[in-house]
Design a protein around this motif. Structure first.
Motif, short mmCIF file in Angstrom:
data_model
loop_
_atom_site.label_atom_id
_atom_site.label_comp_id
_atom_site.label_asym_id
_atom_site.label_seq_id
_atom_site.Cartn_x
_atom_site.Cartn_y
_atom_site.Cartn_z
N LEU A 137 -55.58 -43.14 -80.08
CA LEU A 137 -54.38 -43.28 -79.26
C LEU A 137 -54.38 -44.63 -78.56
O LEU A 137 -53.39 -45.36 -78.59
CB LEU A 137 -54.31 -42.15 -78.22
CG LEU A 137 -53.35 -42.37 -77.05
CD1 LEU A 137 -51.90 -42.42 -77.52
CD2 LEU A 137 -53.53 -41.30 -76.00
N TYR A 138 -55.48 -44.98 -77.93
CA TYR A 138 -55.55 -46.25 -77.20
C TYR A 138 -55.44 -47.44 -78.15
O TYR A 138 -54.81 -48.44 -77.81
CB TYR A 138 -56.81 -46.31 -76.34
CG TYR A 138 -56.83 -45.20 -75.31
CD1 TYR A 138 -55.71 -44.91 -74.54
CD2 TYR A 138 -57.97 -44.42 -75.11
CE1 TYR A 138 -55.71 -43.88 -73.61
CE2 TYR A 138 -57.98 -43.40 -74.18
CZ TYR A 138 -56.85 -43.13 -73.43
OH TYR A 138 -56.87 -42.12 -72.51
N GLU A 139 -56.02 -47.34 -79.33
CA GLU A 139 -55.89 -48.41 -80.32
C GLU A 139 -54.42 -48.57 -80.73
O GLU A 139 -53.93 -49.69 -80.84
CB GLU A 139 -56.74 -48.11 -81.55
CG GLU A 139 -58.21 -48.33 -81.33
CD GLU A 139 -59.04 -47.93 -82.54
OE1 GLU A 139 -58.49 -47.77 -83.66
OE2 GLU A 139 -60.27 -47.77 -82.36
N ARG A 140 -53.73 -47.45 -80.96
CA ARG A 140 -52.31 -47.52 -81.35
C ARG A 140 -51.47 -48.18 -80.27
O ARG A 140 -50.49 -48.87 -80.57
CB ARG A 140 -51.75 -46.10 -81.61
CG ARG A 140 -51.97 -45.59 -82.99
CD ARG A 140 -51.11 -44.39 -83.32
NE ARG A 140 -50.98 -43.38 -82.29
CZ ARG A 140 -51.78 -42.34 -82.11
NH1 ARG A 140 -52.81 -42.14 -82.90
NH2 ARG A 140 -51.56 -41.47 -81.14
N LEU A 141 -51.82 -47.98 -79.02
CA LEU A 141 -51.07 -48.58 -77.92
C LEU A 141 -51.40 -50.07 -77.75
O LEU A 141 -50.72 -50.76 -77.00
CB LEU A 141 -51.34 -47.83 -76.61
CG LEU A 141 -50.73 -46.44 -76.52
CD1 LEU A 141 -51.22 -45.73 -75.26
CD2 LEU A 141 -49.21 -46.49 -76.54
N GLY A 142 -52.46 -50.54 -78.42
CA GLY A 142 -52.82 -51.95 -78.35
C GLY A 142 -54.00 -52.27 -77.46
O GLY A 142 -54.32 -53.44 -77.24
N PHE A 143 -54.68 -51.26 -76.92
CA PHE A 143 -55.87 -51.52 -76.10
C PHE A 143 -56.98 -52.06 -76.99
O PHE A 143 -57.14 -51.63 -78.13
CB PHE A 143 -56.34 -50.23 -75.42
CG PHE A 143 -55.53 -49.84 -74.22
CD1 PHE A 143 -55.90 -50.23 -72.95
CD2 PHE A 143 -54.39 -49.07 -74.37
CE1 PHE A 143 -55.16 -49.88 -71.85
CE2 PHE A 143 -53.63 -48.70 -73.27
CZ PHE A 143 -54.01 -49.10 -72.00
N VAL A 144 -57.74 -53.02 -76.46
CA VAL A 144 -58.87 -53.58 -77.18
C VAL A 144 -60.13 -53.46 -76.32
O VAL A 144 -60.05 -53.46 -75.09
CB VAL A 144 -58.64 -55.06 -77.57
CG1 VAL A 144 -57.49 -55.18 -78.55
CG2 VAL A 144 -58.39 -55.92 -76.35
N ARG A 145 -61.26 -53.35 -76.98
CA ARG A 145 -62.55 -53.24 -76.28
C ARG A 145 -62.84 -54.50 -75.49
O ARG A 145 -62.59 -55.61 -75.94
CB ARG A 145 -63.69 -53.07 -77.29
CG ARG A 145 -64.01 -51.69 -77.75
CD ARG A 145 -64.58 -50.75 -76.70
NE ARG A 145 -65.67 -51.28 -75.89
CZ ARG A 145 -66.93 -51.40 -76.29
NH1 ARG A 145 -67.30 -51.03 -77.48
NH2 ARG A 145 -67.85 -51.91 -75.49
N MET A 146 -63.34 -54.30 -74.32
CA MET A 146 -63.80 -55.38 -73.45
C MET A 146 -65.23 -55.04 -73.05
O MET A 146 -65.46 -54.45 -71.98
CB MET A 146 -62.91 -55.49 -72.21
CG MET A 146 -61.45 -55.80 -72.50
SD MET A 146 -61.18 -57.42 -73.20
CE MET A 146 -61.52 -58.47 -71.82
N PRO A 147 -66.21 -55.36 -73.90
CA PRO A 147 -67.60 -54.97 -73.63
C PRO A 147 -68.10 -55.39 -72.25
O PRO A 147 -68.95 -54.71 -71.66
CB PRO A 147 -68.40 -55.65 -74.75
CG PRO A 147 -67.41 -55.84 -75.84
CD PRO A 147 -66.10 -56.09 -75.16
#
Length: 169
Positions: A137-147
């Motif tokens: 879901l978060y990937e579909r919304l455009g969220f990206v990992r911020m390690p």
């Protein structure tokens, strides 16, 4: 999902929000060895006093199907947000309503609220072992990992930082 309304929760919604939030976290296995987090999830009035608790309601029945807490930096429930960023936490969908787009509607409402307030980004953290559907879901919304925003509130709980840049207006 048609027939779904996302709105600000009022005090009459708080018992349903408490119940469904704890139930959703338990169903996802997120409260095992949780060190009192269930009580934090159930304390909706405290969350509402320092942020915005949004609910997704079935328009036909009036049933509360899910909730999320939207916060700004410097407020008691903000964990990751810095200047110009908004954050949402405790997104939960009643286990009986999962798979109906409730989580997506709540997350989108938070993104929209952040844009309305002029924020430049939305940040969230997700438990490393969280359901794959939530990560998608978060990937579909455009969220990206911020390690660099990853952290651990207690031993054995790894939280991953995610960020969504908002368009400049």
């Amino acid at each position: 999902m048609s027939g779904l309304l996302v709105r600000l929760a009022d005090a009459t919604d708080f018992p349903a929000v408490a119940r469904l939030t704890v139930a959703a976290y338990e169903a996802d296995g997120q409260l095992k060895g949780e060190h009192g987090y269930g009580a934090v999830l159930a304390d909706v009035s405290t969350r509402a006093a320092s942020g915005e608790v949004l609910v997704a309601v079935d328009e036909a029945t009036g049933a509360v199907l899910g909730s999320v807490t939207f916060v700004l930096p410097g407020t008691p429930f903000a964990e990751l947000s810095g200047p110009g960023e908004a954050e949402f936490r405790m997104l939960a969908v009643d286990p009986a309503a999962q798979g109906r787009g409730v989580g997506a509607a709540l997350a989108q409402a938070c993104v929209d609220r952040a844009a309305e307030l002029g924020c430049t980004a939305v940040v969230i953290c997700v438990r490393a072992g969280m359901a794959v559907s939530a990560h998608r879901l978060y990937e579909r919304l455009g969220f990206v990992r911020m390690p660099e925003k990853d952290w651990s509130p207690v031993e054995g709980v790894a939280l991953l930082g995610l960020r969504l840049e908002l368009p400049r207006t």
